[in-house]
Structures are given as C-alpha cells and as structure tokens.
Design an enzyme around this catalytic site. Sequence first.
Site, PDB file in Angstrom:
ATOM      1  N   GLU A 122      -5.721  -0.194  -7.228  1.00 13.47           N
ATOM      2  CA  GLU A 122      -4.725   0.653  -7.877  1.00 13.47           C
ATOM      3  C   GLU A 122      -3.561  -0.226  -8.622  1.00 13.47           C
ATOM      4  OE1 GLU A 122      -3.768   4.311  -5.042  1.00 13.47           O
ATOM      5  OE2 GLU A 122      -3.273   2.651  -4.121  1.00 13.47           O
TER       6      GLU A 122
ATOM      7  N   SER B 168       0.990  -1.197   0.108  1.00 15.37           N
ATOM      8  CA  SER B 168       0.084   0.294  -0.084  1.00 15.37           C
ATOM      9  C   SER B 168       0.725   1.326  -0.133  1.00 15.37           C
ATOM     10  CB  SER B 168      -0.822  -0.102   1.096  1.00 15.37           C
ATOM     11  OG  SER B 168      -0.005  -0.292   2.462  1.00 15.37           O
TER      12      SER B 168
ATOM     13  N   ASN C 247      -3.692   6.065  -0.410  1.00 14.79           N
ATOM     14  CA  ASN C 247      -2.837   6.195   1.031  1.00 14.79           C
ATOM     15  C   ASN C 247      -2.403   7.450   1.054  1.00 14.79           C
ATOM     16  OD1 ASN C 247      -4.139   4.008   2.620  1.00 14.79           O
ATOM     17  ND2 ASN C 247      -2.853   2.569   1.186  1.00 14.79           N
TER      18      ASN C 247
END
Length: 291
Positions: free
Chosen positions: A152, A119, A190
């Site tokens: 993503e 992430s 994020n």
Amino acid sequence: MEIQKIGVVGAGQMGNGIAHVMALAGYDVLLTDISQETLEHALVLISKNLSRQVTREKINKAEMSAALERIKTTLQLADVGKTDLVIEAATERESVKQAIFEDILPHLQPHTILTSNTSSISITRLGSRTDRPGRFMGFHFMNPVPVMQLVELIRGIATEDETFQACKAVVDKLGKTAASAEDFPAFIVNRILMPMINEAVYTLYEGVGSVKSIDLSMRLGANHPMGPLELADFIGLDTCLAIMNVLHDGLADTKYRPCPLLTKYVEAGWLGRKTERGFYDYRGETPVPTR
C-alpha cells in the site's frame, strides 16, 4: 530521482522482511535497530528465508549471496541519513515513530524520501512533523514481506507526485503490486481486515463459538487460507489492538470498538506467536486453543 540505497529503521518482523526483498531486488540496504542482538537475529532470519527460496528454486545461490552482501547493519540511526529512501518499520506506536523521525531528520540528505511502514497511523500527521512533508509518505508492506505481493502506498495531503512515483518505481522493481490508498485510518487492507478479526474476537467473547470452531468456519465456510484468530496471533494481538484503537479514535464510530477480550489478552502479554501464547498456545508441538 533514482533510488539506489535504502535505509530500514527497525529490524523486527517487518524490517528484516523489507531488507530481504530490497537486497534481493538489487538495492544496497542499511538496516538499523537499537539492539545489536535484534540486528544479528535479523541477519540469521534473512539468510534462513533466502535459503528457503533457493530450496524452492525461486532464486539461485548466487542471488542469495549477492543479496546478503548488499545488507549492512548499524546501531547508529544517523548513518541511515546517507540513504536515498528511508523506510521506518518500528513498532505501531505514533510516539515511537515520531521520536525516530525527530532523531533522523538532521542527518538526512536534502533529496532523501522519508516513509513509514505504518499500518494505520495518519501519514499527513506524521509528515507534518518533519522538514519534508512533500517527500514523506506511507510505504506499507504486508506480512510476511517476502511472500505477500501487495504494497500500500499512502499519500499524505502534502505528498508530492514525484515522491509517489519514486516509491512506486521501487515497488515495481521488487516485482510486487502497488495499491494507492488515501490517508484515512488503517488505509485499505486493515480498514477491512481488522474489523473482521475484531468481530471474530467478539464471536468468541460472546460464546457463539470456540477458537477452533470460529477458525474452522472461516477456513472452510469462506475459503480463507487462515482463520481470523490464527491470523490475529500471526500479526500480533498488540498490533491488532493498536489498529482498532486508531480506527475507533479516528472515525469515532462504535462499530470499531475493540473487543474487551482482545484488550484482556494484550494486557496479559498474550500477543500471539511472538510470545508463544495468544488465542492459541504455541509452547507444545502443535498449537492448542486457549479458549
């Protein structure tokens, strides 16, 4: 190339969700972990989540049975090398991910695409330490995987377009939406979400509001489905801290400095829902704020 068999490394919260959606979309899945107990728990959880989809009439019982039959498990990381696409979904620590890639590389087929569900960690750097930077990219699912619609896709500086297109075709087959992100710390979601959570922790740390008032304010004042501290507990406070450290180290900007209170909770082992204590205490019938 056509991807038919997918390997998932790590059977935790993200890994079992990835295996779930891949199998439901018709892919043969090989799920691996270092713990047999974790693998068994993952299969129980996948079955439970598929049953919930049957109850909600999202899928039928035949689709559930077929999906479960497509998932196989192994304790041997080398077995995953026989797949067409590998998705690493281990803990968010670069040293752990790098060790996994080093161990699996000798067993990969020449055409296998290697990806990470990271992430926040640099895809370019992870890929450069493998024998296939052109066939390496970020494949970042949102949590919970069966519910969230976005994936993503992150290209490293060496990622080939053929690799990107093959991974995008998988996302399309899942019925999810791909967002192409550049390889900068924490990518898109994020990069925006974690500083908001970190700021909520600062708001608590500075005594501006309590856990309850902060979450209530964002739910009712900004129409968020979940307050930022409740969301942090759901994600895992250790993961939130790891991402903030990547942002702070990678962008060298003090606005990404992790809140000391977030660090303190992680040091205490209060990581959120998975440890039953975080910004809320989950050991009773209803969550109770810890501050």
